[in-house]
Design an enzyme around this catalytic site. Structure first.
Site, PDB file in Angstrom:
ATOM      1  N   ILE A   1       0.852  -1.192   0.000  1.00  0.00           N
ATOM      2  CA  ILE A   1       0.000   0.000   0.000  1.00  0.00           C
ATOM      3  C   ILE A   1       0.881   1.234   0.000  1.00  0.00           C
ATOM      4  O   ILE A   1       1.810   1.335   0.804  1.00  0.00           O
ATOM      5  CB  ILE A   1      -0.901   0.029   1.257  1.00  0.00           C
ATOM      6  N   CYS A   2       0.571   2.160  -0.881  1.00  0.00           N
ATOM      7  CA  CYS A   2       1.298   3.433  -0.910  1.00  0.00           C
ATOM      8  C   CYS A   2       0.492   4.441  -0.108  1.00  0.00           C
ATOM      9  O   CYS A   2      -0.474   5.014  -0.592  1.00  0.00           O
ATOM     10  CB  CYS A   2       1.466   3.903  -2.358  1.00  0.00           C
TER      11      CYS A   2
END
Lengths: 198, 151
Positions: B90-91
């Site tokens: 996840i960014c």
């Protein structure tokens, strides 16, 4: 009937909230004074200027983790190790927090002022602090502050005389008036000096 | 017990007694001496992911909460989202640079639900294929570049 038909729903939701609220209330009594980092009751509690409570050891550890980004963990306001306020409750533990980590900063006390001129409070102790304004704008200002320093020394009890009708001490207008009077005094002295050397 | 475990215990207790909407705590939420958790999140109503269930895996280092947990989607259902890679990474800035110790498992879950909710289309990031082939297993080893605050 509109509000009534809405009632069941709102009451059920408020019930749920109320139930939670009661629990929260009881929990809040404890959690209100929990450190935002370790979630335990804060020990050696300090509060940041943005109002967030931490254990001193927790906060120090966090600030040491990111030395170039000193931010409050809760609100990301800029904070400073030296600018937190220690909280002294009634019961303190006897352990010395300074064994491992830097000591918690002292609370800042200031004596209640006895005089009626709080604006002068900070200038009283060491004379001519207020005249630092304007050096470089006008070459005479340097002299003026020197001369004023001498003048103030000669005052009755070291307290500068203030005319009640003049501008409020410390205000911008007051500073400007001071600046002007100093300048004219300097010019006067220079004129005298010139006269004497003739 | 060290401070990390104490804090994780407290978080676990709070999360399992009163989980917020959209976060499901199974009984075996934590394993491996509290250092690894699995939390289920549910897509918020009225969004592209409405009703979908996703599993988030948290891994905590002994420095927690001073260092961020390692958070990724695991399991069969990994949301197609412009900030979620198909390997589950996840960014999200709070998982890296913007982490603070005042954040918690709960607040991370809520942020991720909120991130899912603001998606306008279901697709993985443009560089998904390259990233998934080249990245480290640990998402915290990636140097994330946070450029898009809209989703």
């Amino acid at each position: 009937m509109g509000p009534n038909t809405q009632m069941p729903q709102s009451s059920s939701s408020s019930n749920a909230q109320g139930g939670d609220g009661n629990g929260d209330e009881r929990k809040d009594d404890n959690s209100r004074f929990e450190c935002n980092i370790c979630l335990d009751t804060a020990r050696d509690a300090v509060v940041s200027l943005c109002g967030h409570l931490f254990c001193w050891p927790c906060l120090v550890q966090w600030l040491d983790t990111r030395p170039n980004r000193q931010l409050c963990p809760v609100c990301k306001s800029a904070i400073d190790k030296d600018k937190v306020i220690p909280i002294y409750g009634r019961g303190g533990d006897n352990k010395d927090p300074r064994e491992k980590i830097p000591p918690r900063p002292q609370g800042q006390r200031s004596e209640a002022s006895s005089g009626g001129f709080p604006g002068f409070q900070w200038g009283d102790g060491n004379g001519n602090v207020q005249f630092s304004l304007g050096i470089g704008i006008f070459p005479f200002t340097m002299f003026s502050s020197l001369f004023t320093f001498g003048g103030e020394r000669q005052g009755p009890d070291g307290q500068p005389q203030v005319d009640p009708n003049s501008a409020q001490p410390g205000s911008r207008q007051h500073q400007e008036e001071q600046f002007l009077s100093n300048t004219f005094m300097a010019i006067g002295f220079l004129f005298l000096f010139w006269l004497l050397t003739l | 017990m060290d401070s990390c475990s104490r804090r994780l215990m407290k978080e676990l207790q709070q999360l399992s007694t009163e989980p917020p909407t959209g976060i499901i705590c199974s009984r075996d939420i934590a394993s491996d001496d509290l250092k690894q958790w699995r939390v289920e999140v549910v897509g918020a109503p009225g969004t592209l992911y409405e009703g979908e269930r996703f599993t988030l895996q948290f891994r905590f280092s002994p420095q927690y909460p001073f260092s961020s947990p390692e958070v990724m989607f695991v399991g069969q259902n990994i949301p197609a989202h412009p900030h979620v890679y198909s390997n589950g990474h996840i960014c999200l800035s709070i998982l890296a640079d913007d982490w603070t110790p005042a954040l918690s498992v709960q607040s991370v879950c809520l942020s991720i639900i909120s991130m899912l909710s603001s998606a306008k289309e279901k697709k993985h990031p443009i560089d998904d294929a390259i990233y998934v082939r080249t990245c480290n297993k640990n998402p915290n080893k990636t140097r994330w570049w946070f450029h898009d605050d809209t989703v």
